[in-house]
Design a protein around this motif. Structure first.
Motif, mmCIF file in Angstrom:
data_model
loop_
_atom_site.group_PDB
_atom_site.id
_atom_site.type_symbol
_atom_site.label_atom_id
_atom_site.label_comp_id
_atom_site.label_asym_id
_atom_site.label_seq_id
_atom_site.Cartn_x
_atom_site.Cartn_y
_atom_site.Cartn_z
ATOM 1 N N HIS A 1 -13.681 -36.104 -42.440
ATOM 2 C CA HIS A 1 -12.935 -37.350 -42.378
ATOM 3 C C HIS A 1 -13.572 -38.384 -43.299
ATOM 4 C CE1 HIS A 1 -10.585 -35.895 -38.953
ATOM 5 N NE2 HIS A 1 -11.719 -35.414 -38.467
ATOM 6 N N SER A 2 -12.817 -38.839 -44.269
ATOM 7 C CA SER A 2 -13.346 -39.790 -45.256
ATOM 8 C C SER A 2 -13.223 -41.239 -44.804
ATOM 9 C CB SER A 2 -12.607 -39.607 -46.587
ATOM 10 O OG SER A 2 -11.213 -39.852 -46.423
ATOM 11 N N ASN A 3 -12.599 -41.482 -43.667
ATOM 12 C CA ASN A 3 -12.358 -42.850 -43.189
ATOM 13 C C ASN A 3 -13.363 -43.285 -42.121
ATOM 14 O OD1 ASN A 3 -11.352 -41.037 -41.265
ATOM 15 N ND2 ASN A 3 -9.809 -42.485 -40.538
ATOM 16 N N ALA B 1 -6.938 -45.989 -39.462
ATOM 17 C CA ALA B 1 -7.227 -46.132 -40.896
ATOM 18 C C ALA B 1 -8.719 -46.061 -41.168
ATOM 19 C CB ALA B 1 -6.667 -47.461 -41.401
ATOM 20 N N ARG B 2 -9.515 -46.591 -40.223
ATOM 21 C CA ARG B 2 -10.961 -46.659 -40.418
ATOM 22 C C ARG B 2 -11.641 -46.598 -39.059
ATOM 23 N NH1 ARG B 2 -14.022 -52.084 -42.529
ATOM 24 N NH2 ARG B 2 -16.127 -51.252 -42.839
ATOM 25 N N LEU B 3 -12.699 -45.800 -38.952
ATOM 26 C CA LEU B 3 -13.435 -45.685 -37.695
ATOM 27 C C LEU B 3 -14.910 -45.926 -37.962
ATOM 28 C CD1 LEU B 3 -13.544 -45.002 -34.663
ATOM 29 C CD2 LEU B 3 -13.860 -42.600 -35.320
ATOM 30 N N LEU B 4 -15.483 -46.896 -37.261
ATOM 31 C CA LEU B 4 -16.901 -47.208 -37.358
ATOM 32 C C LEU B 4 -17.614 -46.596 -36.155
ATOM 33 C CD1 LEU B 4 -16.538 -50.995 -38.255
ATOM 34 C CD2 LEU B 4 -16.701 -49.048 -39.811
ATOM 35 N N VAL C 1 -8.338 -50.648 -37.628
ATOM 36 C CA VAL C 1 -9.787 -50.495 -37.803
ATOM 37 C C VAL C 1 -10.369 -50.413 -36.400
ATOM 38 C CG1 VAL C 1 -11.920 -51.521 -38.654
ATOM 39 C CG2 VAL C 1 -9.787 -51.807 -39.949
ATOM 40 N N ALA C 2 -10.976 -49.265 -36.080
ATOM 41 C CA ALA C 2 -11.499 -49.017 -34.737
ATOM 42 C C ALA C 2 -12.999 -48.764 -34.804
ATOM 43 C CB ALA C 2 -10.789 -47.823 -34.097
ATOM 44 N N ALA C 3 -13.649 -48.877 -33.646
ATOM 45 C CA ALA C 3 -15.086 -48.636 -33.582
ATOM 46 C C ALA C 3 -15.431 -47.994 -32.245
ATOM 47 C CB ALA C 3 -15.873 -49.923 -33.766
ATOM 48 N N GLU C 4 -16.448 -47.132 -32.262
ATOM 49 C CA GLU C 4 -16.954 -46.515 -31.042
ATOM 50 C C GLU C 4 -18.407 -46.924 -30.846
ATOM 51 O OE1 GLU C 4 -17.568 -42.229 -28.752
ATOM 52 O OE2 GLU C 4 -16.441 -42.296 -30.634
ATOM 53 N N ILE C 5 -18.705 -47.480 -29.689
ATOM 54 C CA ILE C 5 -20.084 -47.791 -29.300
ATOM 55 C C ILE C 5 -20.665 -46.556 -28.623
ATOM 56 C CG2 ILE C 5 -21.516 -49.171 -27.750
ATOM 57 C CD1 ILE C 5 -19.508 -51.463 -28.125
ATOM 58 N N GLY C 6 -21.739 -46.013 -29.184
ATOM 59 C CA GLY C 6 -22.344 -44.808 -28.620
ATOM 60 C C GLY C 6 -21.558 -43.563 -28.979
ATOM 61 N N VAL C 7 -21.407 -43.296 -30.269
ATOM 62 C CA VAL C 7 -20.592 -42.165 -30.710
ATOM 63 C C VAL C 7 -21.189 -40.830 -30.306
ATOM 64 C CG1 VAL C 7 -21.680 -41.997 -32.974
ATOM 65 C CG2 VAL C 7 -19.314 -41.227 -32.689
ATOM 66 N N GLY C 8 -22.515 -40.791 -30.087
ATOM 67 C CA GLY C 8 -23.134 -39.522 -29.719
ATOM 68 C C GLY C 8 -22.893 -38.468 -30.776
#
Length: 270
Positions: free
Chosen positions: A144-146, A122-125, A102-109
């Motif tokens: 991308h459904s995740n 598996a999952r990206l926030l 389970v990963a996350a990006e701060i400031g995805v732009g």
């Protein structure tokens, strides 16, 4: 890629300093609220991005003249070569993520990094303070459904995610934050990670050749030009968390990000 020295480098720096000023000169007063300023700035950037002339104004100054800004599919592709982004992904992101993470990006732009990370986890926030940027990211990541998209009202990760992330990163984001906001996000990274989880911090670097050149051209700090720090300052912030440095970047004239910025992968103990 040839090294930029002397006049060519100064010209590139001057153009880079103009990169984010085209559309929002009315926002020039000193931003006392860094988050609110960034929200307005990036909402406006997103609204202007459909104009190929605007994209051309934002191009990496070293981009070949043959590049067609109208051909870009994801907002942000105009800021650097794909080879420079690939170098960051290959060294500082891909080795630290796994298929069940389970990963996350701060400031995805606009999603230019997220589109490369989403297939590998598996999952990206996707976090951002700009609703318009999140709209761009939704479009870029529609296959991308995740992926989930979360609008932040400040440098604060949703508390239900505390201790649940395997990897969290901020790429080309700290460039536009003041030091106090950077510090808040570093603390949030530590809070969000599970034991053994990892984070990527990326900030403009006074100690790197292109970073110093850009800083020396500044008259004063602005969100658009960037708040330059040094590896020592980032290490000082990290030292006041429980995160441990695993891998650091070093200046490299063949890659914009390595020659201008500082990247460090951090790990939460456990």
């Amino acid at each position: 890629m040839p090294s930029m020295q002397g006049k060519p480098l100064r010209l590139a720096v001057a153009r880079a300093r103009r990169r984010l000023r085209t559309a929002w000169t009315r926002f020039r007063p000193f931003p006392r609220d860094n988050v609110a300023y960034n929200r307005r700035l990036w909402d406006l950037y997103s609204r202007n991005w459909d104009d190929p002339r605007f994209r051309k104004d934002q191009l990496d100054p070293r981009a070949p003249a043959s590049i067609d800004p109208g051909a870009f599919r994801v907002l942000g592709e105009e800021w650097s070569s794909q080879a420079a982004v690939d170098g960051v992904l290959d060294e500082f992101i891909y080795p630290f993520i796994a298929a069940d993470d389970v990963a996350a990006e701060i400031g995805v732009g606009g999603g230019r990094i997220a589109v490369r990370v989403a297939p590998k986890v598996a999952r990206l926030l996707c976090f951002d303070v700009s609703a318009k940027m999140l709209d761009r990211a939704r479009t870029a990541l529609s296959r991308h459904s995740n992926v989930e998209f979360i609008l932040l009202d400040g440098p604060r990760v949703p508390r239900e995610l505390a201790g649940r992330l395997d990897f969290i990163y901020a790429f080309d984001v700290f460039m536009h934050l003041d030091l106090h906001t950077m510090w808040k996000y570093v603390q949030e990274m530590s809070l969000a990670l599970r034991p053994g989880g990892r984070a990527l911090v990326h900030a403009p670097n006074l100690a790197a050749p292109a970073g110093w050149e850009m800083f020396a051209e500044q008259d004063s700090y602005s969100v658009e030009d960037g708040w330059f720090v040094s590896p020592e300052i980032v290490r000082a912030l990290v030292a006041h968390t429980d995160l441990i440095p695993l891998k650091e970047s070093h200046p490299d004239p063949s890659n914009l990000y390595f020659n201008r910025d500082y990247l460090v992968v951090l790990q939460k103990p456990g």
